[in-house]
Design an enzyme around this catalytic site. Structure first.
Site, PDB file in Angstrom:
ATOM      1  N   SER A  15       0.777  -1.105   0.106  1.00 15.22           N
ATOM      2  CA  SER A  15      -0.094   0.175   0.085  1.00 15.22           C
ATOM      3  C   SER A  15       0.854   1.302   0.009  1.00 15.22           C
ATOM      4  CB  SER A  15      -0.934   0.169   1.302  1.00 15.22           C
ATOM      5  OG  SER A  15      -0.359   0.068   2.339  1.00 15.22           O
ATOM      6  N   LYS A 110       9.588   1.061   7.968  1.00 13.83           N
ATOM      7  CA  LYS A 110       9.594   1.322   9.442  1.00 13.83           C
ATOM      8  C   LYS A 110       9.831   0.182  10.009  1.00 13.83           C
ATOM      9  CE  LYS A 110       6.986   5.831   9.054  1.00 13.83           C
ATOM     10  NZ  LYS A 110       5.438   6.466   9.531  1.00 13.83           N
ATOM     11  N   GLY A 140       6.902   9.999   9.086  1.00 15.30           N
ATOM     12  CA  GLY A 140       5.587  10.771   9.832  1.00 15.30           C
ATOM     13  C   GLY A 140       4.235   9.987   9.898  1.00 15.30           C
ATOM     14  N   LYS A 195       7.272   2.769  17.343  1.00 11.46           N
ATOM     15  CA  LYS A 195       5.746   2.876  17.530  1.00 11.46           C
ATOM     16  C   LYS A 195       5.080   1.746  16.964  1.00 11.46           C
ATOM     17  CE  LYS A 195       5.051   3.796  12.620  1.00 11.46           C
ATOM     18  NZ  LYS A 195       3.965   3.282  11.934  1.00 11.46           N
ATOM     19  N   ASP A 248       3.659  10.341  15.176  1.00 10.76           N
ATOM     20  CA  ASP A 248       3.519   8.859  14.287  1.00 10.76           C
ATOM     21  C   ASP A 248       3.140   7.759  15.230  1.00 10.76           C
ATOM     22  OD1 ASP A 248       4.035   7.264  12.195  1.00 10.76           O
ATOM     23  OD2 ASP A 248       6.161   7.321  12.185  1.00 10.76           O
ATOM     24  N   ARG A 259      -2.182  -1.986  11.023  1.00 10.82           N
ATOM     25  CA  ARG A 259      -2.185  -2.936  10.914  1.00 10.82           C
ATOM     26  C   ARG A 259      -1.439  -3.704  12.208  1.00 10.82           C
ATOM     27  NH1 ARG A 259       1.861  -2.901   5.925  1.00 10.82           N
ATOM     28  NH2 ARG A 259       0.482  -1.178   5.583  1.00 10.82           N
ATOM     29  N   ASN A 260      -0.377  -2.825  12.804  1.00  8.72           N
ATOM     30  CA  ASN A 260       0.037  -3.449  14.138  1.00  8.72           C
ATOM     31  C   ASN A 260      -1.007  -3.253  15.280  1.00  8.72           C
ATOM     32  OD1 ASN A 260       3.155  -3.848  13.710  1.00  8.72           O
ATOM     33  ND2 ASN A 260       2.532  -1.815  12.564  1.00  8.72           N
TER      34      ASN A 260
END
Length: 331
Positions: A15, A110, A140, A195, A248, A259-260
């Site tokens: 995505s 990330k 970000g 994060k 973030d 998703r996390n």
């Protein structure tokens, strides 16, 4: 220094990669797009959209050269934009034979590279000998779904040279993007990693039935833990409330696009870790990141009770309900 009209290769087809290709081509830039999935590759070439991710986003096919050959994609390009899950980056790059030591690398990843226990920039620097002066981040609070739909979004381009950041900003600019510059590669990259771990904690708490009151305190403690790790391991005059750090964390902890967070919710609602992973249609970076962080923090020994609790649940079979309750009542 980057030229003002660089040739661009994008590696990855999820995505975020798809949203970035949309931004780049909307600015009239041509993209060599490395896509390993046969069905997606055919659809991009023939129909001009990604059928699996952000399928409503249509591209100008004249500006895209999609290929399954990574060497074909990066040959002749000035910028290589990495937008794969961190867990699969090594696999994506393993067939790379074209020299990239003079390319400019932009990471939109990330996460931590599994088993290497390195961030993306550290891995690229160590493996390919590319100096940090030729590596940048796009980071970000940037959910691809909102970026692709024109929602106002704040982005940082992070690198050592402001003039290079201006070039990168130019290729992804859009009316709905507010793009700023930062040189804090270490802090912003680790924020993007941490994060995701904390979003799993947020999802677990939500899945277990805790309310907004509890979640607010949990996210505050996560912010404190994140800043403690970053500032202790690489001190710099950072503003902890800047959107590159706190923003973030907040969007990933609260958003339904996260998703996390969804991964944590599934476990909180009773799924095993294995079944939750199988249920996910996209990669939960925090699952891999918390294991890598565990190894990295062996050197630093920074107290990280939230990250440690998530590690025990995901990798040591700790009971989610008891572990999260112990964590929350320790605040």
């Amino acid at each position: 220094m980057l030229c003002t009209e660089p040739k661009i290769a994008v590696i990855g087809y999820g995505s975020w990669a798809t949203a970035l290709v949309g931004l780049i081509t909307a600015n009239g830039h041509k993209v060599n797009w490395h896509i390993r999935n046969k069905d997606i590759l055919e659809c991009v070439n023939e129909e001009g959209f990604n059928p699996k991710y952000l399928s409503e986003l249509e591209f100008d096919k004249n500006l895209i050269e999609a290929t399954s050959d990574i060497n074909e994609a990066v040959s002749g390009c000035d910028i290589i934009l990495l937008a794969t899950p961190s867990a699969f980056l090594k696999n994506f790059l393993e067939e790379l034979s074209v020299p990239i030591d003079e390319k400019y690398i932009v990471s939109a990843i990330k996460g931590i590279i599994p088993e290497e226990n390195l961030t993306t920039t550290e891995y690229i620097h160590k493996t390919y000998g590319i100096p940090y002066s030729r590596i940048a981040l796009i980071s970000g609070p940037t959910h691809a779904e909102e970026v692709s739909r024109g929602k106002l979004t704040y982005v940082n381009v992070v690198c050592t040279d402001k003039s290079d950041a201006d070039v990168v900003q130019g290729i992804i600019s859009a009316k709905h993007l507010v793009i700023n510059y930062s040189s804090d590669i270490y802090g912003i990259e680790y924020t993007g990693i941490l994060k995701n771990i904390y979003a799993i904690a947020s999802g677990l708490a939500t899945g277990l039935g805790y309310g907004d009151n509890t979640l607010a305190v949990l996210v505050c403690r996560c912010a404190e833990e994140m800043q403690s790790f970053i500032n202790s391991t690489m001190p710099e005059g950072r503003c902890a409330t800047n959107y590159s750090y706190l923003g973030d964390l907040l969007v990933t902890s609260y958003s339904t696009y996260s998703r996390n967070r969804r991964f944590g919710q599934l476990i909180g609602k009773g799924c095993t870790v294995k079944s939750a992973l199988n249920e996910m249609t996209m990669v939960a970076e925090g699952y891999y990141a918390v294991k890598g962080l565990r190894v990295i923090n062996e050197k630093h020994q920074i107290p990280m009770p939230v990250a440690d609790a998530i590690y025990r649940i995901l990798y040591e079979g700790a009971n989610p309900r008891k572990t999260i309750a112990q964590l929350l009542f320790s605040f």
